[in-house]
Design a protein around this motif. Structure first.
Motif, PDB file in Angstrom:
ATOM      1  N   ALA A 205       0.834  -1.196   0.000  1.00  0.00           N
ATOM      2  CA  ALA A 205       0.000   0.000   0.000  1.00  0.00           C
ATOM      3  C   ALA A 205       0.871   1.248   0.000  1.00  0.00           C
ATOM      4  CB  ALA A 205      -0.907   0.003   1.230  1.00  0.00           C
ATOM      5  N   PRO A 206       0.439   2.317  -0.658  1.00  0.00           N
ATOM      6  CA  PRO A 206       1.240   3.556  -0.670  1.00  0.00           C
ATOM      7  C   PRO A 206       1.270   4.190   0.711  1.00  0.00           C
ATOM      8  CG  PRO A 206      -0.906   3.923  -1.670  1.00  0.00           C
ATOM      9  CD  PRO A 206      -0.804   2.455  -1.427  1.00  0.00           C
ATOM     10  N   PRO A 207       2.306   4.981   1.005  1.00  0.00           N
ATOM     11  CA  PRO A 207       2.383   5.641   2.328  1.00  0.00           C
ATOM     12  C   PRO A 207       1.276   6.672   2.503  1.00  0.00           C
ATOM     13  CG  PRO A 207       4.085   6.464   0.856  1.00  0.00           C
ATOM     14  CD  PRO A 207       3.456   5.300   0.155  1.00  0.00           C
ATOM     15  N   ILE A 208       0.948   6.941   3.761  1.00  0.00           N
ATOM     16  CA  ILE A 208      -0.113   7.899   4.071  1.00  0.00           C
ATOM     17  C   ILE A 208       0.380   9.314   3.791  1.00  0.00           C
ATOM     18  CG2 ILE A 208      -1.601   8.800   5.890  1.00  0.00           C
ATOM     19  CD1 ILE A 208      -1.398   6.082   7.250  1.00  0.00           C
ATOM     20  N   GLN A 209      -0.394  10.064   3.055  1.00  0.00           N
ATOM     21  CA  GLN A 209      -0.041  11.437   2.708  1.00  0.00           C
ATOM     22  C   GLN A 209      -0.983  12.403   3.416  1.00  0.00           C
ATOM     23  OE1 GLN A 209      -0.136  11.732  -1.525  1.00  0.00           O
ATOM     24  NE2 GLN A 209       1.536  10.264  -1.855  1.00  0.00           N
ATOM     25  N   GLU A 210      -0.410  13.509   3.933  1.00  0.00           N
ATOM     26  CA  GLU A 210      -1.189  14.527   4.630  1.00  0.00           C
ATOM     27  C   GLU A 210      -1.362  15.735   3.727  1.00  0.00           C
ATOM     28  OE1 GLU A 210       0.778  15.429   8.222  1.00  0.00           O
ATOM     29  OE2 GLU A 210       0.457  13.439   9.123  1.00  0.00           O
ATOM     30  N   MET A 211      -2.571  16.247   3.697  1.00  0.00           N
ATOM     31  CA  MET A 211      -2.883  17.419   2.892  1.00  0.00           C
ATOM     32  C   MET A 211      -2.688  18.683   3.731  1.00  0.00           C
ATOM     33  SD  MET A 211      -3.634  16.042   0.036  1.00  0.00           S
ATOM     34  CE  MET A 211      -4.335  17.457  -0.814  1.00  0.00           C
TER      35      MET A 211
END
Length: 238
Positions: A205-211
Motif C-alpha cells: 500500500a502507498p504511504p499515508i499522505q497529509e494534505m
C-alpha cells in the motif's frame, strides 16, 4: 339502392381464439447461421473444411515405461489402479466424478483378476469345461475394458493432439494397462494449468499522505504557534 361496399377491416369477436402470448424479448433472439460458423486456422485465419481434424503429432511428455519418474503415481497405479483411473477421468471430464469410473474399474478389472486367480487355484476342483468358459468370459471382459479405457486415452490424445504411443490406445490398454494409466496421469498432471506454479505478486500500500493548505505552507510559524495555543487550553467542569 347502391350496394354496400365490402369492408376492408376484419371484425374481432369474443368467440375468436386468442393468439399466443409473446414474452418480451422472445423475438429478439440471435439466429444461428451455419454459413458463418466456420472453423478457422489459428495462425493464418483461413477457413477450414468441416471434416478437418488437427494433426496428432505432439509427443508425450513421458514414455510408456516412465513409471519410476513419479513414485506416488506408480504406487497408486500398481496397488489401486481403479483410483488412478477414476482420477484420470475426472481430470479429463470435470463434470464426471471419479467415484463412478473407479467402481466400474474395480468390478470388471480387479474383480476379473480375482476370479481368474481363484479359477486357477481351484483348477482341479472345478470342471475343465467350466474353467474354460470362465476364462473365455474373462478374456472377453478384459477386451471390453481395454476398449473403454482406450476411449479415455483417445479423448486425451484429441485434447492435446498427442500421437499414438507406442500404438493404438485400445491395444496399449489391453497389453500395458497399468503403464498406460500412469502415463496418462503424468501427462495430465504436467499439462493442466492448476498444477503449474505461478509466482504471486505482492502489492504494498502507498504511504499515508497529509494534505496541507496554502496558508500553512506560507506561514509555518503562525500555524505552529496556533497549535501550541490550542494544546494549552484546559476544560474545567462548572
Amino acid at each position: 339502392m347502391e350496394e354496400r361496399k365490402q369492408s376492408r377491416y376484419v371484425k374481432l369477436t369474443k368467440d375468436q381464439v386468442p393468439l399466443e402470448d409473446i414474452t418480451p424479448g422472445e423475438l429478439n433472439q440471435p439466429i444461428e447461421v451455419p454459413q458463418l460458423a466456420v472453423h478457422k486456422c489459428m495462425e493464418c485465419g483461413q477457413p477450414l473444411p468441416e471434416s478437418y481434424t488437427p494433426p496428432s503429432d505432439e509427443p508425450w511428455m513421458t514414455g510408456i515405461c516412465g513409471c519410476a519418474e513419479d513414485k506416488d503415481n506408480c504406487l497408486t497405479g500398481l496397488f489401486c489402479p481403479c483410483v488412478l483411473f477414476g482420477r484420470n477421468v475426472e481430470s479429463l471430464h470435470e463434470e464426471t466424478p471419479w467415484t463412478g469410473p473407479c467402481i466400474c474399474h474395480a468390478i470388471f478389472v480387479e474383480g476379473g483378476i480375482a476370479l481368474a486367480t481363484a479359477t486357477a487355484i481351484f483348477n482341479g476342483v472345478i470342471d475343465p469345461g467350466t474353467s474354460f468358459l470362465i476364462f473365455e468370459g474373462l478374456f472377453f471382459t478384459w477386451w471390453m475394458c481395454g476398449i473403454y479405457t482406450g476411449q479415455v486415452r483417445q479423448n486425451l490424445q484429441k485434447k492435446y493432439h498427442l500421437k499414438n504411443s507406442p500404438c493404438d490406445p485400445c491395444c496399449v490398454h489391453c497389453c500395458m494397462h497399468w503403464c498406460a494409466l500412469c502415463q496418462e496421469h503424468r501427462e495430465m498432471k504436467g499439462r493442466l494449468s492448476d498444477n503449474v506454479f505461478s509466482e504471486t505478486t505482492v502489492v504494498n500500500a502507498p504511504p499515508i499522505q497529509e494534505m496541507k493548505s496554502s496558508d500553512d505552507k506560507e506561514n509555518p510559524e503562525t500555524s505552529s504557534a496556533n497549535d501550541t495555543e490550542h494544546t494549552g487550553l484546559e476544560l474545567q467542569p462548572v
